[in-house]
Design an enzyme around this catalytic site. Structure first.
Site, mmCIF file in Angstrom:
data_model
loop_
_atom_site.group_PDB
_atom_site.id
_atom_site.type_symbol
_atom_site.label_atom_id
_atom_site.label_comp_id
_atom_site.label_asym_id
_atom_site.label_seq_id
_atom_site.Cartn_x
_atom_site.Cartn_y
_atom_site.Cartn_z
ATOM 1 N N PHE A 73 0.836 -1.199 0.000
ATOM 2 C CA PHE A 73 0.000 0.000 0.000
ATOM 3 C C PHE A 73 0.875 1.256 0.000
ATOM 4 O O PHE A 73 0.728 2.145 -0.831
ATOM 5 C CB PHE A 73 -0.935 -0.037 1.216
ATOM 6 C CG PHE A 73 -1.906 1.096 1.265
ATOM 7 C CD1 PHE A 73 -2.788 1.322 0.217
ATOM 8 C CD2 PHE A 73 -1.953 1.942 2.372
ATOM 9 C CE1 PHE A 73 -3.706 2.360 0.261
ATOM 10 C CE2 PHE A 73 -2.861 2.983 2.424
ATOM 11 C CZ PHE A 73 -3.735 3.192 1.364
ATOM 12 N N GLU A 74 1.851 1.298 0.927
ATOM 13 C CA GLU A 74 2.736 2.474 0.984
ATOM 14 C C GLU A 74 3.497 2.651 -0.330
ATOM 15 O O GLU A 74 3.672 3.760 -0.826
ATOM 16 C CB GLU A 74 3.765 2.308 2.120
ATOM 17 C CG GLU A 74 3.191 2.512 3.497
ATOM 18 C CD GLU A 74 4.161 2.039 4.578
ATOM 19 O OE1 GLU A 74 5.025 2.833 4.962
ATOM 20 O OE2 GLU A 74 4.048 0.871 4.998
ATOM 21 N N ASP A 98 2.592 1.611 -3.372
ATOM 22 C CA ASP A 98 1.699 2.045 -4.451
ATOM 23 C C ASP A 98 1.345 3.525 -4.332
ATOM 24 O O ASP A 98 1.242 4.229 -5.332
ATOM 25 C CB ASP A 98 0.426 1.192 -4.459
ATOM 26 C CG ASP A 98 0.710 -0.245 -4.906
ATOM 27 O OD1 ASP A 98 1.690 -0.449 -5.645
ATOM 28 O OD2 ASP A 98 -0.036 -1.156 -4.507
ATOM 29 N N SER A 149 3.518 -5.436 -15.922
ATOM 30 C CA SER A 149 2.825 -5.412 -14.647
ATOM 31 C C SER A 149 1.393 -4.934 -14.908
ATOM 32 O O SER A 149 0.985 -4.819 -16.054
ATOM 33 C CB SER A 149 3.641 -4.487 -13.758
ATOM 34 O OG SER A 149 2.885 -3.982 -12.748
ATOM 35 N N LEU A 150 0.640 -4.651 -13.878
ATOM 36 C CA LEU A 150 -0.741 -4.194 -14.049
ATOM 37 C C LEU A 150 -0.923 -2.843 -13.382
ATOM 38 O O LEU A 150 -0.350 -2.596 -12.325
ATOM 39 C CB LEU A 150 -1.703 -5.169 -13.372
ATOM 40 C CG LEU A 150 -2.034 -6.485 -14.050
ATOM 41 C CD1 LEU A 150 -2.915 -7.317 -13.137
ATOM 42 C CD2 LEU A 150 -2.739 -6.238 -15.376
ATOM 43 N N GLU A 159 -10.978 -11.976 -11.864
ATOM 44 C CA GLU A 159 -10.143 -13.058 -11.335
ATOM 45 C C GLU A 159 -9.518 -12.648 -10.010
ATOM 46 O O GLU A 159 -9.310 -11.467 -9.766
ATOM 47 C CB GLU A 159 -9.005 -13.357 -12.334
ATOM 48 C CG GLU A 159 -9.543 -13.669 -13.702
ATOM 49 C CD GLU A 159 -8.458 -13.823 -14.761
ATOM 50 O OE1 GLU A 159 -7.253 -13.828 -14.413
ATOM 51 O OE2 GLU A 159 -8.840 -13.933 -15.937
ATOM 52 N N LYS A 207 -6.490 -12.000 -7.629
ATOM 53 C CA LYS A 207 -5.087 -11.636 -7.840
ATOM 54 C C LYS A 207 -4.283 -12.465 -6.843
ATOM 55 O O LYS A 207 -4.303 -12.195 -5.640
ATOM 56 C CB LYS A 207 -4.905 -10.137 -7.608
ATOM 57 C CG LYS A 207 -3.528 -9.624 -7.970
ATOM 58 C CD LYS A 207 -3.555 -8.104 -7.983
ATOM 59 C CE LYS A 207 -2.221 -7.454 -8.235
ATOM 60 N NZ LYS A 207 -1.019 -8.134 -7.869
ATOM 61 N N ASP A 214 -1.321 -13.786 -4.749
ATOM 62 C CA ASP A 214 -0.159 -13.063 -4.238
ATOM 63 C C ASP A 214 1.041 -13.989 -4.182
ATOM 64 O O ASP A 214 1.310 -14.635 -3.178
ATOM 65 C CB ASP A 214 -0.475 -12.497 -2.848
ATOM 66 C CG ASP A 214 0.463 -11.358 -2.504
ATOM 67 O OD1 ASP A 214 1.245 -10.951 -3.382
ATOM 68 O OD2 ASP A 214 0.417 -10.889 -1.361
ATOM 69 N N TYR A 238 -2.836 -17.902 -15.774
ATOM 70 C CA TYR A 238 -3.931 -16.997 -16.108
ATOM 71 C C TYR A 238 -3.741 -16.182 -17.386
ATOM 72 O O TYR A 238 -4.483 -15.245 -17.633
ATOM 73 C CB TYR A 238 -4.204 -16.050 -14.936
ATOM 74 C CG TYR A 238 -2.955 -15.417 -14.332
ATOM 75 C CD1 TYR A 238 -2.149 -14.577 -15.078
ATOM 76 C CD2 TYR A 238 -2.587 -15.682 -13.011
ATOM 77 C CE1 TYR A 238 -1.010 -14.007 -14.544
ATOM 78 C CE2 TYR A 238 -1.450 -15.112 -12.466
ATOM 79 C CZ TYR A 238 -0.671 -14.271 -13.231
ATOM 80 O OH TYR A 238 0.450 -13.725 -12.691
ATOM 81 N N LYS A 290 -10.055 -8.122 -16.509
ATOM 82 C CA LYS A 290 -9.514 -8.134 -17.874
ATOM 83 C C LYS A 290 -10.643 -8.056 -18.881
ATOM 84 O O LYS A 290 -11.686 -8.691 -18.682
ATOM 85 C CB LYS A 290 -8.784 -9.471 -18.122
ATOM 86 C CG LYS A 290 -7.629 -9.724 -17.205
ATOM 87 C CD LYS A 290 -7.085 -11.145 -17.376
ATOM 88 C CE LYS A 290 -5.965 -11.363 -16.378
ATOM 89 N NZ LYS A 290 -5.564 -12.765 -16.287
ATOM 90 N N LYS A 310 -6.859 -3.451 -5.656
ATOM 91 C CA LYS A 310 -6.129 -4.079 -4.546
ATOM 92 C C LYS A 310 -6.840 -3.853 -3.212
ATOM 93 O O LYS A 310 -7.399 -2.783 -2.971
ATOM 94 C CB LYS A 310 -4.695 -3.557 -4.502
ATOM 95 C CG LYS A 310 -3.889 -4.115 -5.685
ATOM 96 C CD LYS A 310 -2.474 -3.632 -5.723
ATOM 97 C CE LYS A 310 -1.575 -4.375 -4.783
ATOM 98 N NZ LYS A 310 -0.161 -4.021 -4.993
ATOM 99 N N CYS A 349 17.314 -13.081 32.084
ATOM 100 C CA CYS A 349 16.451 -14.071 31.436
ATOM 101 C C CYS A 349 15.240 -14.326 32.331
ATOM 102 O O CYS A 349 15.403 -14.632 33.511
ATOM 103 C CB CYS A 349 17.226 -15.370 31.219
ATOM 104 S SG CYS A 349 16.179 -16.723 30.665
ATOM 105 N N CYS A 391 15.766 -18.261 33.634
ATOM 106 C CA CYS A 391 16.849 -18.736 34.497
ATOM 107 C C CYS A 391 17.573 -17.611 35.225
ATOM 108 O O CYS A 391 18.437 -17.865 36.060
ATOM 109 C CB CYS A 391 17.849 -19.568 33.690
ATOM 110 S SG CYS A 391 18.858 -18.577 32.580
ATOM 111 N N CYS A 441 19.655 -14.945 25.997
ATOM 112 C CA CYS A 441 20.065 -15.531 27.266
ATOM 113 C C CYS A 441 21.272 -16.406 26.925
ATOM 114 O O CYS A 441 21.151 -17.337 26.129
ATOM 115 C CB CYS A 441 18.937 -16.376 27.848
ATOM 116 S SG CYS A 441 19.537 -17.496 29.136
ATOM 117 N N CYS A 483 19.795 -23.054 30.968
ATOM 118 C CA CYS A 483 18.484 -22.406 31.075
ATOM 119 C C CYS A 483 17.383 -23.441 30.788
ATOM 120 O O CYS A 483 17.371 -24.040 29.712
ATOM 121 C CB CYS A 483 18.438 -21.255 30.070
ATOM 122 S SG CYS A 483 16.847 -20.449 29.943
#
Ligand code: IVH
Length: 666
Positions: A31-32, A34, A83-84, A113, A115, A117, A224, A287, A311, A405, A408, A423, A429
């Site tokens: 997201f960031e 894009d 790419s898309l 369709e 997507k 990942d 696809y 598509k 997305k 820790c 122990c 530790c 331990c």
């Protein structure tokens, strides 16, 4: 100002592309990424005087390794792999539809369709045989990873029915959630960095040099997009259905619809239903279904005009941080875990989240009592991505990072190279001892039949403190465990006895040396052949091995430096565990295959490495090529076509995996 911003965005996006495609370790969310890409595109449109062919807006990210010659053949794509375009805003789909309506004069429909990942792949079939499997690379050329792709069960090496003489079919290689969780659990257990999401895991696995390891990763594929000259189809959906008829894996979730409103309905349905799918989807691909219209619409430099992606935004929940626990891992690593006010997120109730390490906590500036945002990025435990500073209560407090820790009480040490606290009391331990035993007996290690509850009892009753104690247990002691009878004790003792035959690389893995996972153990065993050679290796010698870096080398050296470990290995040797590679005969279990030369080919229910080890352990010899000397071909799924042809010509017997087990059965 615009020029500066454009340059900064280009630099940043190129770096993210590298992290994503080459390292398979993104540092920002899709997201960031894009959003930044959109900003750059807008600026480049507003200020065309700063246009540049090198801009990340003009080409797809590249997965070709620049630094390391990875050993894959580079192949030019016959048609560029693009790419898309994408959007997170459902109303922008109207713009997509309007653009198409303007350019087309005939009616059209949409194929909707999922997507998937994963990571893109381009398969070429010639006369029905898989000829190449090439990654996207930089869109122009990619790496041929056919050996790895052949380990994927759903991809046929040979097609059925009547198919075009030559065509390409593109799709996605992905890792289902179950396999992803299993792989990450193993990685975490071995103190190896986990994959951030199934996409990275799939892409990383596909680029491994050892196909046998790839075969164990549970990759799957969906195809696809078909390309070729003079293909006899007028619709995309027809072409994909035909591909299914040839035995190729396609998505069963696609739907053809007539209007953009119906596209939106499909999106709404899957925005909810995708949470129940056994694999990750990050959106919907839309598509134009008619191939003539696709050709008319054509492509921009980066993506087709006839398709786009909607997305899904990552799902978040806001909740309160109640407290932080500090967990001790098998190798002593301390992981802070957040206890949260329970909150629903993507179909489950979230109560805990990982905080990774102290640096991460400092970065978030997290306080007990804070409201925090949790996201399920694909990890087993959700992660805290941010806090809501405006909601911080007056009594919020910085969590106390422990000096000792929690189990122990040993003073913690910080490993600067990994931003982790440890530790250091590895051999004393209780948590580390118990999880070390659980690791030792696990299926991929010594495969001893016992669970965590048994280990807990054996430890608390004072019967097992060290790995070697397992081999000193008696039936009389075992029947004192809760719920144990004579029979269960005997079964347990039998599996302890059997474990003495475990080959060296597994024993090495079972020892639980920090950072030495299953694959590293195999590599070390193959290289050094014995524990004596490995334990006396210098740092330089260790570093000479591919994939052994500073951190791993130091960890191996410090393991063998520890007198407690030296004593343990001495004892385990006396007990009779395998500390040498099979080749010298020490791992022999029978002579059933004495004098036989075996060619192992294809995919088996266990790794090919294991099958070969079994051949040797039973007195046989492995060979890579078929000749008059070959006694039989041990053929798994999808054996090499050439090998089978040659074997048939020479009249050499072909033995299946099951038949083989019967041959060596004892
Ligand atoms: S069609 C010319 N269909 O998403 C473009 N792509 O972000 C052909 N992807 O590069 C791509 N599922 O790796 C298409 N059903 C699907 C897809 C899909 C996943 C991937 C693909 C593409 C990327 C774009």
């Amino acid at each position: 100002q615009a020029k500066e911003r454009i340059e900064a965005l280009r630099e940043e996006l190129s770096k993210h592309n590298y992290n994503y495609y080459v390292l398979n370790a993104p540092t920002v969310s899709d997201f960031e990424f894009d959003i930044k890409m959109q900003e750059l595109e807008t600026l480049e449109k507003m200020f065309p005087q700063f246009a540049s062919e090198d801009s990340p807006t003009q080409h797809v990210g590249s997965d070709i390794e620049k630094k390391q010659a990875k050993g894959f053949e580079q192949v030019a794509h016959r048609y560029p792999m693009l790419s898309l375009g994408n959007t997170y805003n459902i109303d922008e789909l109207n713009d997509f539809n309007d653009r198409i309506a303007k350019l087309l004069t005939v009616p059209y429909s949409f194929s909707c369709e999922l997507k998937f990942d994963g990571t893109a792949i381009c398969l070429t079939y010639k006369n029905g045989i898989l000829d190449k499997a090439v990654t996207r690379g930089d869109g122009i050329k990619g790496d041929n990873v056919i050996d790895n792709v052949l380990t994927i069960k759903s991809i046929p090496q040979r097609l059925k029915g009547s198919y075009p003489d030559e065509f390409e079919i593109r799709g996605e290689i992905f890792m289902p959630w179950d396999d992803f969780y299993r792989l990450n659990a193993e990685k975490e257990d071995n103190d190896e960095p986990a994959f951030a999401n199934p996409r990275n895991a799939a892409a990383g696995s596909l680029k491994l040099l050892d196909s046998e390891i790839v075969a164990e990763r549970g990759l799957d594929c969906v195809l696809y997009h078909i390309l070729g000259e003079n293909l006899p189809f007028s619709k995309h959906s027809e072409a994909i259905e035909a591909a299914a008829g040839w035995g190729l894996p396609i998505s069963k979730y696609s739907e053809v619809v007539n209007t953009i409103e119906e596209v939106k309905e499909y999106i709404e349905k899957w925005d909810t239903d995708r949470k129940t799918l056994p694999f990750a989807t990050d959106g919907i691909v839309i598509k134009v279904n008619e191939l003539d219209s696709q050709r008319k619409l054509g492509y921009t430099a980066k993506s087709p005009r006839w398709a786009t992606a909607y997305k899904f935004k990552p799902e978040q929940a806001l909740t309160r941080l109640l407290s932080v626990d500090y967990q001790v891992g098998r190798t002593g690593a301390i992981t802070p875990v957040a206890n949260l006010e329970p909150v629903p997120l993507s179909g489950t109730i979230v109560k805990r989240a990982s905080l990774h390490n102290k640096d991460q906590m400092d970065l978030l500036d997290i306080h007990i009592g804070d409201y925090v945002y949790v996201e399920k990025g694909g990890e087993i435990i959700p992660k805290i991505t941010a806090i809501a500073p405006e909601k911080r209560p007056a009594d919020a407090s910085v969590p106390d990072w422990p000096l000792r820790c929690p189990d122990c009480g040993a003073l913690l040490v910080r490993d600067e190279s990994q931003a982790k606290h440890y530790c250091p009391n590895n051999t004393g331990c209780p948590t580390q001892i118990k999880s070390g035993i659980i690791h030792f007996i696990s299926r991929k290690a010594m495969n001893i039949l016992a669970g965590e509850a048994t280990v807990e009892q054996l430890y608390t009753k004072g019967l097992v403190f060290s790995l070697s104690d397992l081999y000193k247990l008696t039936e009389d002691q075992l029947v004192t465990l809760d719920g144990w009878k004579e029979k269960s004790a005997q079964n347990f003792l039998e599996s302890i006895e059997n474990s003495k035959k475990t080959p060296f690389f597994r024993v090495l893995y079972a020892l639980g040396i920090r950072h030495v996972g299953e694959n590293t153990a195999k590599m070390l065993a193959r290289h050094f052949k014995s524990i004596d050679a490995l334990s006396s290796a210098s740092k330089e010698e260790l570093l000479q091995i591919d994939e052994v870096g500073e951190i791993m080398a130091d960890s191996i050296l410090s393991y063998f430096d520890n007198p407690v470990n030296q004593e343990l290995i001495k004892e385990l040797k006396e007990i009779g565990l395998q500390f040498e590679e099979n080749e010298d005969g020490s791992g022999k279990v029978s002579d059933r295959l004495a004098g036989a030369t075996v060619v192992v080919s294809g995919v088996f229910s266990v790794s090919r490495e294991e099958i070969k080890a079994m051949v040797e352990a039973n007195g046989g010899k492995n060979s890579g090529s078929v000749s008059g000397k070959t006694s039989f071909i041990l053929a798994g799924d999808k054996p090499g076509a050439e090998k089978i042809k040659k074997a048939e010509k020479l009249g050499i017997r072909i033995v299946s995996e099951d038949e083989f087990y019967k041959m060596i059965e004892d």
